[in-house]
Scaffold this motif. Structure first.
Motif, PDB file in Angstrom:
ATOM      1  N   GLN A   1      40.499  42.188  42.687  1.00 26.90           N
ATOM      2  CA  GLN A   1      41.291  42.424  41.481  1.00 26.90           C
ATOM      3  C   GLN A   1      42.427  43.411  41.740  1.00 26.90           C
ATOM      4  OE1 GLN A   1      41.063  40.603  38.752  1.00 26.90           O
ATOM      5  NE2 GLN A   1      39.440  39.498  39.841  1.00 26.90           N
ATOM      6  N   MET A   2      42.196  44.377  42.625  1.00 30.35           N
ATOM      7  CA  MET A   2      43.252  45.333  42.966  1.00 30.35           C
ATOM      8  C   MET A   2      44.406  44.609  43.674  1.00 30.35           C
ATOM      9  SD  MET A   2      43.117  48.815  45.237  1.00 30.35           S
ATOM     10  CE  MET A   2      42.871  47.962  46.776  1.00 30.35           C
ATOM     11  N   ARG A   3      44.071  43.713  44.569  1.00 29.59           N
ATOM     12  CA  ARG A   3      45.109  42.970  45.303  1.00 29.59           C
ATOM     13  C   ARG A   3      45.898  42.049  44.376  1.00 29.59           C
ATOM     14  NH1 ARG A   3      42.174  41.422  51.006  1.00 29.59           N
ATOM     15  NH2 ARG A   3      42.189  43.543  51.802  1.00 29.59           N
ATOM     16  N   SER A   4      45.194  41.497  43.350  1.00 29.07           N
ATOM     17  CA  SER A   4      45.910  40.590  42.433  1.00 29.07           C
ATOM     18  C   SER A   4      46.672  41.370  41.372  1.00 29.07           C
ATOM     19  CB  SER A   4      44.916  39.625  41.762  1.00 29.07           C
ATOM     20  OG  SER A   4      44.085  40.323  40.864  1.00 29.07           O
ATOM     21  N   GLY A   5      46.435  42.679  41.248  1.00 27.61           N
ATOM     22  CA  GLY A   5      47.187  43.499  40.317  1.00 27.61           C
ATOM     23  C   GLY A   5      46.589  43.552  38.917  1.00 27.61           C
ATOM     24  N   ASN A   6      45.397  43.056  38.727  1.00 26.97           N
ATOM     25  CA  ASN A   6      44.755  43.046  37.415  1.00 26.97           C
ATOM     26  C   ASN A   6      43.982  44.362  37.234  1.00 26.97           C
ATOM     27  OD1 ASN A   6      43.410  42.493  35.067  1.00 26.97           O
ATOM     28  ND2 ASN A   6      42.727  40.455  35.705  1.00 26.97           N
TER      29      ASN A   6
END
Length: 122
Positions: free
Chosen positions: A38-43
Motif C-alpha cells: 500500500q505504501m508503494r501504491s500511495g494509498n
C-alpha cells in the motif's frame, strides 16, 4: 542432512506445543507485506490500516510467546517439585527399610545369644 531434519522436527514439535506463535508471526509478516504494497501504491489510508494490523498481530504474538514461556516455566517447576517429592519418598522408604533391617539384626543377635547361652554378648 540429519541436523536439518532434527532441526525441522524440533520446529514442528515447538509449533505443535505453541501453535499460536507461528500464526501470529505469519499474520505479522502478511500485515507488513500489505503495508509495504500500500505504501508503494500511495494509498495512505490503507497503508495505515495495514500498519495497525501489524501492530495488533505483533502484540498478539508477543503476548502468546510470553504466556507460552510462563506455561513452560510452570511445567518445569511442577516437574522439579514432583522429582523432589519422589526423592523424598525414596529417602523415607530407605529409612524405613534401614529401621526394619536394624530390628531384624537385633532379633538375630538376641536369638543367637539365647541359643548359645551367652549372657555377655550384645
Amino acid at each position: 542432512m540429519e541436523s536439518q531434519e532434527s532441526t525441522w522436527s524440533r520446529y514442528l514439535q515447538k509449533f505443535k506445543q505453541q501453535p499460536l506463535i507461528p500464526i501470529g508471526v505469519i499474520a505479522t509478516c502478511v500485515a507488513f507485506a500489505g503495508a509495504t504494497r500500500q505504501m508503494r501504491s500511495g494509498n495512505r489510508n490503507s497503508f495505515n490500516r495495514w500498519l495497525r494490523f501489524r501492530v495488533v498481530a505483533q502484540g498478539f504474538t508477543v503476548a502468546v510467546a510470553v504466556l507460552g514461556g510462563w506455561q513452560v516455566a510452570q511445567e518445569r517447576k511442577a516437574a522439579r517439585h514432583s522429582g523432589l517429592e519422589e526423592a523424598q519418598a525414596k529417602q523415607e522408604e530407605e529409612e524405613t527399610e534401614r529401621k526394619r533391617f536394624d530390628a531384624r539384626m537385633q532379633e538375630a543377635v538376641e536369638a543367637h545369644r539365647l541359643e548359645t547361652g551367652d549372657s555377655n554378648s550384645k
